[in-house]
Design a protein around this motif. Structure first.
Motif, PDB file in Angstrom:
ATOM      1  N   GLN A  12      27.549  41.850 -61.258  1.00 17.98           N
ATOM      2  CA  GLN A  12      26.753  42.231 -62.411  1.00 17.98           C
ATOM      3  C   GLN A  12      26.511  43.729 -62.467  1.00 17.98           C
ATOM      4  OE1 GLN A  12      23.183  39.978 -62.558  1.00 17.98           O
ATOM      5  NE2 GLN A  12      24.206  38.017 -62.632  1.00 17.98           N
ATOM      6  N   GLN A  13      26.667  44.384 -61.299  1.00 20.04           N
ATOM      7  CA  GLN A  13      26.444  45.824 -61.275  1.00 20.04           C
ATOM      8  C   GLN A  13      27.576  46.540 -61.992  1.00 20.04           C
ATOM      9  OE1 GLN A  13      26.494  47.663 -57.371  1.00 20.04           O
ATOM     10  NE2 GLN A  13      25.169  49.318 -58.054  1.00 20.04           N
ATOM     11  N   PRO A  14      27.246  47.411 -62.935  1.00 20.92           N
ATOM     12  CA  PRO A  14      28.309  48.164 -63.617  1.00 20.92           C
ATOM     13  C   PRO A  14      28.991  49.128 -62.657  1.00 20.92           C
ATOM     14  CG  PRO A  14      26.133  48.916 -64.319  1.00 20.92           C
ATOM     15  CD  PRO A  14      25.914  47.719 -63.468  1.00 20.92           C
ATOM     16  N   VAL A  15      30.252  49.365 -62.926  1.00 22.67           N
ATOM     17  CA  VAL A  15      31.063  50.230 -62.072  1.00 22.67           C
ATOM     18  C   VAL A  15      31.251  51.584 -62.736  1.00 22.67           C
ATOM     19  CG1 VAL A  15      33.300  50.510 -60.965  1.00 22.67           C
ATOM     20  CG2 VAL A  15      32.258  48.249 -61.097  1.00 22.67           C
ATOM     21  N   GLN A  16      31.015  52.635 -61.971  1.00 22.15           N
ATOM     22  CA  GLN A  16      31.187  53.983 -62.490  1.00 22.15           C
ATOM     23  C   GLN A  16      32.406  54.640 -61.876  1.00 22.15           C
ATOM     24  OE1 GLN A  16      26.460  54.836 -62.341  1.00 22.15           O
ATOM     25  NE2 GLN A  16      27.721  56.648 -62.663  1.00 22.15           N
ATOM     26  N   SER A  17      32.983  55.551 -62.642  1.00 18.81           N
ATOM     27  CA  SER A  17      34.079  56.378 -62.124  1.00 18.81           C
ATOM     28  C   SER A  17      33.979  57.761 -62.744  1.00 18.81           C
ATOM     29  CB  SER A  17      35.430  55.729 -62.471  1.00 18.81           C
ATOM     30  OG  SER A  17      35.620  55.676 -63.875  1.00 18.81           O
ATOM     31  N   PRO A  18      34.343  58.812 -62.014  1.00 21.29           N
ATOM     32  CA  PRO A  18      34.709  58.757 -60.600  1.00 21.29           C
ATOM     33  C   PRO A  18      33.482  58.555 -59.702  1.00 21.29           C
ATOM     34  CG  PRO A  18      34.576  61.020 -61.322  1.00 21.29           C
ATOM     35  CD  PRO A  18      34.319  60.179 -62.535  1.00 21.29           C
ATOM     36  N   GLN A  19      33.715  58.362 -58.419  1.00 25.30           N
ATOM     37  CA  GLN A  19      32.597  58.221 -57.480  1.00 25.30           C
ATOM     38  C   GLN A  19      31.970  59.575 -57.206  1.00 25.30           C
ATOM     39  OE1 GLN A  19      34.488  56.200 -54.116  1.00 25.30           O
ATOM     40  NE2 GLN A  19      33.241  54.416 -54.571  1.00 25.30           N
ATOM     41  N   ALA A  20      32.796  60.609 -57.213  1.00 29.87           N
ATOM     42  CA  ALA A  20      32.289  61.950 -56.934  1.00 29.87           C
ATOM     43  C   ALA A  20      33.155  62.964 -57.654  1.00 29.87           C
ATOM     44  CB  ALA A  20      32.291  62.221 -55.434  1.00 29.87           C
ATOM     45  N   VAL A  21      32.541  64.065 -58.025  1.00 32.63           N
ATOM     46  CA  VAL A  21      33.279  65.130 -58.692  1.00 32.63           C
ATOM     47  C   VAL A  21      32.625  66.460 -58.350  1.00 32.63           C
ATOM     48  CG1 VAL A  21      31.941  64.828 -60.817  1.00 32.63           C
ATOM     49  CG2 VAL A  21      34.152  65.947 -60.912  1.00 32.63           C
ATOM     50  N   ILE A  22      33.471  67.457 -58.148  1.00 28.92           N
ATOM     51  CA  ILE A  22      33.004  68.816 -57.880  1.00 28.92           C
ATOM     52  C   ILE A  22      33.490  69.719 -59.004  1.00 28.92           C
ATOM     53  CG2 ILE A  22      33.055  70.777 -56.289  1.00 28.92           C
ATOM     54  CD1 ILE A  22      33.520  68.775 -54.017  1.00 28.92           C
ATOM     55  N   LEU A  23      32.579  70.451 -59.584  1.00 26.66           N
ATOM     56  CA  LEU A  23      32.911  71.329 -60.702  1.00 26.66           C
ATOM     57  C   LEU A  23      32.504  72.759 -60.388  1.00 26.66           C
ATOM     58  CD1 LEU A  23      31.328  69.327 -63.665  1.00 26.66           C
ATOM     59  CD2 LEU A  23      33.733  69.342 -63.032  1.00 26.66           C
ATOM     60  N   ARG A  24      33.185  73.691 -61.021  1.00 21.55           N
ATOM     61  CA  ARG A  24      32.698  75.068 -61.023  1.00 21.55           C
ATOM     62  C   ARG A  24      31.827  75.239 -62.255  1.00 21.55           C
ATOM     63  NH1 ARG A  24      34.446  78.200 -57.188  1.00 21.55           N
ATOM     64  NH2 ARG A  24      36.386  77.734 -56.105  1.00 21.55           N
ATOM     65  N   GLU A  25      30.882  76.116 -62.168  1.00 25.18           N
ATOM     66  CA  GLU A  25      30.018  76.401 -63.317  1.00 25.18           C
ATOM     67  C   GLU A  25      30.863  76.646 -64.560  1.00 25.18           C
ATOM     68  OE1 GLU A  25      27.356  79.583 -61.721  1.00 25.18           O
ATOM     69  OE2 GLU A  25      25.976  78.799 -63.246  1.00 25.18           O
ATOM     70  N   GLY A  26      30.457  76.023 -65.659  1.00 29.36           N
ATOM     71  CA  GLY A  26      31.166  76.221 -66.914  1.00 29.36           C
ATOM     72  C   GLY A  26      32.238  75.188 -67.200  1.00 29.36           C
ATOM     73  N   GLU A  27      32.607  74.399 -66.180  1.00 36.06           N
ATOM     74  CA  GLU A  27      33.622  73.368 -66.410  1.00 36.06           C
ATOM     75  C   GLU A  27      32.993  72.112 -67.007  1.00 36.06           C
ATOM     76  OE1 GLU A  27      35.537  72.883 -62.587  1.00 36.06           O
ATOM     77  OE2 GLU A  27      37.044  74.422 -63.083  1.00 36.06           O
ATOM     78  N   ASP A  28      33.861  71.252 -67.527  1.00 38.09           N
ATOM     79  CA  ASP A  28      33.410  70.014 -68.163  1.00 38.09           C
ATOM     80  C   ASP A  28      33.695  68.817 -67.264  1.00 38.09           C
ATOM     81  OD1 ASP A  28      34.767  71.079 -71.394  1.00 38.09           O
ATOM     82  OD2 ASP A  28      32.983  71.726 -70.286  1.00 38.09           O
ATOM     83  N   ALA A  29      32.966  67.737 -67.507  1.00 35.58           N
ATOM     84  CA  ALA A  29      33.189  66.506 -66.749  1.00 35.58           C
ATOM     85  C   ALA A  29      32.895  65.293 -67.621  1.00 35.58           C
ATOM     86  CB  ALA A  29      32.309  66.472 -65.507  1.00 35.58           C
ATOM     87  N   VAL A  30      33.545  64.191 -67.277  1.00 33.80           N
ATOM     88  CA  VAL A  30      33.299  62.911 -67.938  1.00 33.80           C
ATOM     89  C   VAL A  30      33.029  61.868 -66.869  1.00 33.80           C
ATOM     90  CG1 VAL A  30      34.194  61.112 -69.468  1.00 33.80           C
ATOM     91  CG2 VAL A  30      34.840  63.509 -69.829  1.00 33.80           C
ATOM     92  N   ILE A  31      31.960  61.108 -67.065  1.00 27.96           N
ATOM     93  CA  ILE A  31      31.627  60.021 -66.146  1.00 27.96           C
ATOM     94  C   ILE A  31      31.674  58.724 -66.942  1.00 27.96           C
ATOM     95  CG2 ILE A  31      29.868  59.044 -64.626  1.00 27.96           C
ATOM     96  CD1 ILE A  31      28.782  61.908 -64.267  1.00 27.96           C
ATOM     97  N   ASN A  32      32.361  57.747 -66.395  1.00 28.48           N
ATOM     98  CA  ASN A  32      32.537  56.478 -67.092  1.00 28.48           C
ATOM     99  C   ASN A  32      31.737  55.361 -66.439  1.00 28.48           C
ATOM    100  OD1 ASN A  32      34.650  57.459 -68.974  1.00 28.48           O
ATOM    101  ND2 ASN A  32      35.819  57.711 -67.078  1.00 28.48           N
ATOM    102  N   CYS A  33      31.334  54.411 -67.268  1.00 28.01           N
ATOM    103  CA  CYS A  33      30.540  53.272 -66.819  1.00 28.01           C
ATOM    104  C   CYS A  33      31.100  52.027 -67.488  1.00 28.01           C
ATOM    105  CB  CYS A  33      29.088  53.492 -67.212  1.00 28.01           C
ATOM    106  SG  CYS A  33      27.977  52.094 -66.919  1.00 28.01           S
ATOM    107  N   SER A  34      31.394  51.010 -66.684  1.00 25.48           N
ATOM    108  CA  SER A  34      32.008  49.806 -67.229  1.00 25.48           C
ATOM    109  C   SER A  34      31.265  48.577 -66.745  1.00 25.48           C
ATOM    110  CB  SER A  34      33.477  49.740 -66.794  1.00 25.48           C
ATOM    111  OG  SER A  34      34.101  48.605 -67.315  1.00 25.48           O
ATOM    112  N   SER A  35      30.949  47.699 -67.673  1.00 24.64           N
ATOM    113  CA  SER A  35      30.216  46.479 -67.344  1.00 24.64           C
ATOM    114  C   SER A  35      31.055  45.255 -67.668  1.00 24.64           C
ATOM    115  CB  SER A  35      28.911  46.440 -68.134  1.00 24.64           C
ATOM    116  OG  SER A  35      28.257  45.197 -67.982  1.00 24.64           O
ATOM    117  N   SER A  36      30.803  44.177 -66.917  1.00 21.45           N
ATOM    118  CA  SER A  36      31.498  42.913 -67.190  1.00 21.45           C
ATOM    119  C   SER A  36      30.678  42.022 -68.112  1.00 21.45           C
ATOM    120  CB  SER A  36      31.766  42.172 -65.876  1.00 21.45           C
ATOM    121  OG  SER A  36      30.554  41.914 -65.209  1.00 21.45           O
ATOM    122  N   LYS A  37      29.489  42.493 -68.477  1.00 22.46           N
ATOM    123  CA  LYS A  37      28.590  41.690 -69.311  1.00 22.46           C
ATOM    124  C   LYS A  37      28.413  42.351 -70.678  1.00 22.46           C
ATOM    125  CE  LYS A  37      26.652  38.851 -66.039  1.00 22.46           C
ATOM    126  NZ  LYS A  37      26.308  37.421 -66.158  1.00 22.46           N
TER     127      LYS A  37
END
Lengths: 108, 113
Positions: free
Chosen positions: A1-26
């Protein structure tokens, strides 16, 4: 039931962009996003209700695809203060679960 | 504005002892949640209450129990404590039926020695 996120970890330099995903089975009524610093309580970022809406908060925005039961968090022009662990939270009706978490580190 | 209040802030216990954590939700919030967060781990859902009735149960050990009282405060009772119970315990409240965000307390840091 716990939603799964990706990535598990990410390292960015200041000014860079990132996307975090969340997926549920419900099927979801809403998706929440929180950021947590070490030893502190999670801090609310935004909530998205079903309807495919997209929300923004300063340079952080998110989308919610209720058909796919997925949400994504977008961080643009990252700042050092964005470092922390990001959790999505899924509301399936009368249940609320945190996702598996994404550790984000912004370096100078 | 009133926030979610948890007590105590820190608690040190020895193995096999008991502990009681308290949570005072924001007035008029209908739902209370308890979460356990071990070092470097994501918050694990333990149990929730809706209008003083248990609404959902997560990974709560049988040694733990919880209840919500008539004044809406909630208590998490932990018995036969083990070293692995050392964690940060969060309480959160919300008006879930209105699909509102969770408000978190500052947490109780439990250390079992």
């Amino acid at each position: 039931q716990q939603p799964v996120q990706s990535p598990q970890a990410v390292i960015l330099r200041e000014g860079e962009d990132a996307v975090i995903n969340c997926s549920s089975s419900k099927a979801l009524y809403s998706v929440h996003w929180y950021r947590q610093k070490h030893g502190e309580a999670p801090v609310f970022l935004m909530i998205l209700l079903k309807g495919g809406e997209q929300k923004g908060h300063e340079k952080i925005s998110a989308s919610f695809n209720e058909k796919k039961q997925q949400s994504s968090l977008y961080l643009t022009a990252s700042q050092l203060s964005y470092s922390g662990t990001y959790f999505c939270g899924t509301d399936t009706g009368n249940q609320f679960y945190f996702g598996t978490g994404t550790s984000l580190t912004v370096i100078p | 504005a009133a926030g979610v209040i948890q007590s105590p802030r820190h608690l040190i216990k020895e193995k096999r002892e008991t502990a009681t954590l308290k949570c005072y939700p924001i007035p008029r919030h209908d739902t209370v949640y308890w979460y356990q967060q071990g070092p470097g781990q994501d918050p694990q859902f333990l149990i929730s209450f809706y209008e003083k009735m248990q609404s959902d149960k997560g990974s709560i050990p049988d040694r733990f129990s919880a209840q919500q009282f008539s004044d809406y405060h909630s208590e998490l009772n932990m018995s036969s404590l083990e070293l692995g119970d050392s964690a940060l315990y969060f309480c959160a409240s919300s008006q879930l039926r209105r699909r509102e965000k969770l408000f978190f307390g500052s947490g109780t840091q439990l250390s079992v020695l």
